[in-house]
Design a protein around this motif. Structure first.
Motif, PDB file in Angstrom:
ATOM      1  N   ALA A  34       0.841  -1.199   0.000  1.00  0.00           N
ATOM      2  CA  ALA A  34       0.000   0.000   0.000  1.00  0.00           C
ATOM      3  C   ALA A  34       0.882   1.257   0.000  1.00  0.00           C
ATOM      4  CB  ALA A  34      -0.925   0.000   1.212  1.00  0.00           C
ATOM      5  N   SER A  35       0.310   2.352  -0.400  1.00  0.00           N
ATOM      6  CA  SER A  35       1.041   3.609  -0.473  1.00  0.00           C
ATOM      7  C   SER A  35       1.420   4.131   0.914  1.00  0.00           C
ATOM      8  CB  SER A  35       0.189   4.659  -1.185  1.00  0.00           C
ATOM      9  OG  SER A  35       0.839   5.915  -1.158  1.00  0.00           O
ATOM     10  N   THR A  36       2.605   4.722   0.979  1.00  0.00           N
ATOM     11  CA  THR A  36       3.078   5.361   2.210  1.00  0.00           C
ATOM     12  C   THR A  36       3.037   6.882   2.074  1.00  0.00           C
ATOM     13  OG1 THR A  36       5.378   5.293   1.455  1.00  0.00           O
ATOM     14  CG2 THR A  36       4.592   3.421   2.775  1.00  0.00           C
ATOM     15  N   ARG A  37       2.533   7.349   0.954  1.00  0.00           N
ATOM     16  CA  ARG A  37       2.552   8.777   0.634  1.00  0.00           C
ATOM     17  C   ARG A  37       1.884   9.637   1.703  1.00  0.00           C
ATOM     18  NH1 ARG A  37       0.340   9.211  -4.644  1.00  0.00           N
ATOM     19  NH2 ARG A  37       2.402   8.627  -5.352  1.00  0.00           N
ATOM     20  N   GLU A  38       0.696   9.256   2.153  1.00  0.00           N
ATOM     21  CA  GLU A  38      -0.028  10.074   3.143  1.00  0.00           C
ATOM     22  C   GLU A  38       0.736  10.152   4.457  1.00  0.00           C
ATOM     23  OE1 GLU A  38      -4.355   9.779   3.602  1.00  0.00           O
ATOM     24  OE2 GLU A  38      -4.250   8.343   1.937  1.00  0.00           O
ATOM     25  N   ALA A  39       1.275   9.027   4.907  1.00  0.00           N
ATOM     26  CA  ALA A  39       2.031   9.015   6.164  1.00  0.00           C
ATOM     27  C   ALA A  39       3.268   9.901   6.040  1.00  0.00           C
ATOM     28  CB  ALA A  39       2.433   7.594   6.528  1.00  0.00           C
ATOM     29  N   LYS A  40       3.972   9.779   4.935  1.00  0.00           N
ATOM     30  CA  LYS A  40       5.180  10.581   4.736  1.00  0.00           C
ATOM     31  C   LYS A  40       4.841  12.066   4.637  1.00  0.00           C
ATOM     32  CE  LYS A  40       8.109   7.021   2.765  1.00  0.00           C
ATOM     33  NZ  LYS A  40       8.894   6.600   1.599  1.00  0.00           N
ATOM     34  N   GLU A  41       3.670  12.371   4.123  1.00  0.00           N
ATOM     35  CA  GLU A  41       3.238  13.771   4.037  1.00  0.00           C
ATOM     36  C   GLU A  41       3.026  14.343   5.437  1.00  0.00           C
ATOM     37  OE1 GLU A  41       2.769  17.265   2.287  1.00  0.00           O
ATOM     38  OE2 GLU A  41       3.282  15.434   1.194  1.00  0.00           O
ATOM     39  N   VAL A  42       2.484  13.540   6.357  1.00  0.00           N
ATOM     40  CA  VAL A  42       2.319  13.988   7.742  1.00  0.00           C
ATOM     41  C   VAL A  42       3.696  14.283   8.342  1.00  0.00           C
ATOM     42  CG1 VAL A  42       1.575  13.288  10.054  1.00  0.00           C
ATOM     43  CG2 VAL A  42       0.132  12.766   8.080  1.00  0.00           C
ATOM     44  N   CYS A  43       4.672  13.462   8.020  1.00  0.00           N
ATOM     45  CA  CYS A  43       6.021  13.616   8.571  1.00  0.00           C
ATOM     46  C   CYS A  43       6.765  14.827   7.991  1.00  0.00           C
ATOM     47  CB  CYS A  43       6.858  12.370   8.301  1.00  0.00           C
ATOM     48  SG  CYS A  43       6.238  10.868   9.072  1.00  0.00           S
ATOM     49  N   ARG A  44       6.437  15.178   6.762  1.00  0.00           N
ATOM     50  CA  ARG A  44       7.130  16.285   6.102  1.00  0.00           C
ATOM     51  C   ARG A  44       6.972  17.558   6.926  1.00  0.00           C
ATOM     52  NH1 ARG A  44       7.922  15.855   0.674  1.00  0.00           N
ATOM     53  NH2 ARG A  44       6.130  14.466   0.728  1.00  0.00           N
ATOM     54  N   GLY A  45       8.048  18.181   7.259  1.00  0.00           N
ATOM     55  CA  GLY A  45       8.010  19.423   8.017  1.00  0.00           C
ATOM     56  C   GLY A  45       7.822  19.247   9.513  1.00  0.00           C
ATOM     57  N   CYS A  46       7.760  18.017   9.985  1.00  0.00           N
ATOM     58  CA  CYS A  46       7.590  17.775  11.418  1.00  0.00           C
ATOM     59  C   CYS A  46       8.863  18.188  12.153  1.00  0.00           C
ATOM     60  CB  CYS A  46       7.295  16.298  11.676  1.00  0.00           C
ATOM     61  SG  CYS A  46       7.030  15.908  13.413  1.00  0.00           S
ATOM     62  N   VAL A  47       8.703  18.920  13.238  1.00  0.00           N
ATOM     63  CA  VAL A  47       9.873  19.440  13.967  1.00  0.00           C
ATOM     64  C   VAL A  47      10.642  18.349  14.705  1.00  0.00           C
ATOM     65  CG1 VAL A  47       8.920  21.769  14.206  1.00  0.00           C
ATOM     66  CG2 VAL A  47       8.535  20.084  16.019  1.00  0.00           C
ATOM     67  N   VAL A  48      10.030  17.192  14.895  1.00  0.00           N
ATOM     68  CA  VAL A  48      10.727  16.111  15.603  1.00  0.00           C
ATOM     69  C   VAL A  48      11.018  14.926  14.677  1.00  0.00           C
ATOM     70  CG1 VAL A  48       9.849  16.780  17.863  1.00  0.00           C
ATOM     71  CG2 VAL A  48       8.574  15.115  16.497  1.00  0.00           C
ATOM     72  N   ARG A  49      10.992  15.173  13.397  1.00  0.00           N
ATOM     73  CA  ARG A  49      11.211  14.105  12.410  1.00  0.00           C
ATOM     74  C   ARG A  49      12.534  13.374  12.648  1.00  0.00           C
ATOM     75  NH1 ARG A  49      10.848  14.827   5.849  1.00  0.00           N
ATOM     76  NH2 ARG A  49      11.447  12.693   5.365  1.00  0.00           N
ATOM     77  N   GLU A  50      13.600  14.114  12.888  1.00  0.00           N
ATOM     78  CA  GLU A  50      14.907  13.472  13.102  1.00  0.00           C
ATOM     79  C   GLU A  50      14.923  12.630  14.365  1.00  0.00           C
ATOM     80  OE1 GLU A  50      18.401  15.908  12.626  1.00  0.00           O
ATOM     81  OE2 GLU A  50      17.402  17.060  11.051  1.00  0.00           O
ATOM     82  N   ALA A  51      14.311  13.128  15.439  1.00  0.00           N
ATOM     83  CA  ALA A  51      14.251  12.365  16.693  1.00  0.00           C
ATOM     84  C   ALA A  51      13.455  11.081  16.487  1.00  0.00           C
ATOM     85  CB  ALA A  51      13.626  13.210  17.803  1.00  0.00           C
ATOM     86  N   CYS A  52      12.380  11.162  15.741  1.00  0.00           N
ATOM     87  CA  CYS A  52      11.550  10.001  15.442  1.00  0.00           C
ATOM     88  C   CYS A  52      12.345   8.966  14.642  1.00  0.00           C
ATOM     89  CB  CYS A  52      10.316  10.465  14.674  1.00  0.00           C
ATOM     90  SG  CYS A  52       9.167   9.160  14.230  1.00  0.00           S
ATOM     91  N   LEU A  53      13.044   9.429  13.623  1.00  0.00           N
ATOM     92  CA  LEU A  53      13.854   8.534  12.803  1.00  0.00           C
ATOM     93  C   LEU A  53      14.949   7.884  13.638  1.00  0.00           C
ATOM     94  CD1 LEU A  53      14.668   7.296  10.121  1.00  0.00           C
ATOM     95  CD2 LEU A  53      15.941   9.402   9.623  1.00  0.00           C
ATOM     96  N   GLU A  54      15.629   8.657  14.454  1.00  0.00           N
ATOM     97  CA  GLU A  54      16.696   8.094  15.300  1.00  0.00           C
ATOM     98  C   GLU A  54      16.133   7.077  16.284  1.00  0.00           C
ATOM     99  OE1 GLU A  54      20.002   8.198  15.041  1.00  0.00           O
ATOM    100  OE2 GLU A  54      19.614   9.349  13.219  1.00  0.00           O
ATOM    101  N   PHE A  55      14.941   7.346  16.823  1.00  0.00           N
ATOM    102  CA  PHE A  55      14.301   6.386  17.720  1.00  0.00           C
ATOM    103  C   PHE A  55      14.108   5.052  16.995  1.00  0.00           C
ATOM    104  CE2 PHE A  55      10.511   4.147  19.068  1.00  0.00           C
ATOM    105  CZ  PHE A  55      10.778   3.952  20.417  1.00  0.00           C
ATOM    106  N   ALA A  56      13.567   5.117  15.776  1.00  0.00           N
ATOM    107  CA  ALA A  56      13.317   3.901  15.001  1.00  0.00           C
ATOM    108  C   ALA A  56      14.621   3.167  14.680  1.00  0.00           C
ATOM    109  CB  ALA A  56      12.566   4.237  13.720  1.00  0.00           C
ATOM    110  N   LEU A  57      15.647   3.922  14.305  1.00  0.00           N
ATOM    111  CA  LEU A  57      16.934   3.306  13.977  1.00  0.00           C
ATOM    112  C   LEU A  57      17.575   2.671  15.212  1.00  0.00           C
ATOM    113  CD1 LEU A  57      18.327   6.093  11.642  1.00  0.00           C
ATOM    114  CD2 LEU A  57      17.608   3.791  10.946  1.00  0.00           C
ATOM    115  N   ASN A  58      17.533   3.371  16.316  1.00  0.00           N
ATOM    116  CA  ASN A  58      18.148   2.869  17.553  1.00  0.00           C
ATOM    117  C   ASN A  58      17.409   1.686  18.155  1.00  0.00           C
ATOM    118  OD1 ASN A  58      20.123   4.841  17.422  1.00  0.00           O
ATOM    119  ND2 ASN A  58      18.991   6.262  18.726  1.00  0.00           N
ATOM    120  N   ASN A  59      16.115   1.575  17.859  1.00  0.00           N
ATOM    121  CA  ASN A  59      15.308   0.520  18.448  1.00  0.00           C
ATOM    122  C   ASN A  59      14.931  -0.583  17.468  1.00  0.00           C
ATOM    123  OD1 ASN A  59      14.696   1.379  21.350  1.00  0.00           O
ATOM    124  ND2 ASN A  59      14.416   3.251  20.154  1.00  0.00           N
TER     125      ASN A  59
END
Length: 91
Positions: A34-59
């Motif tokens: 399924a498409s991930t476009r809508e979810a990625k659109e929510v993430c675009r411009g999010c002020v904590v995007r990097e923290a979220c990504l690092e959380f996922a990578l670290n865990n």
């Protein structure tokens, strides 16, 4: 920071500022193919995007969109970081 056993719990306060706060979680865990476009659109411009990504990578999050990236995209980052660590260690 809370203590779980002898290890401090990870600071998750960044989640309070996330664009996805209040968005149904199913959007970030689409069915296979399924498409991930809508979810990625929510993430675009999010002020904590990097923290979220690092959380996922670290865990080792294996499913869903985290920090605007799919598991496949996160896997590429983990591989690149591992190669970089090996290069530094062997230098």
């Amino acid at each position: 920071m809370e203590l779980h056993g002898i290890f401090p719990a990870e600071d998750m306060s960044w989640q309070r500022e996330a664009n996805c706060l209040g968005v149904h979680p199913d959007l970030f865990f689409p069915e296979r193919g399924a498409s991930t476009r809508e979810a990625k659109e929510v993430c675009r411009g999010c002020v904590v995007r990097e923290a979220c990504l690092e959380f996922a990578l670290n865990n080792g999050e294996k499913f869903g969109i985290w920090g605007g990236m799919s598991e496949r995209e996160r896997r590429r980052i983990r591989r690149a970081r591992a190669l970089q660590r090996r290069a530094v260690a062997s230098a």
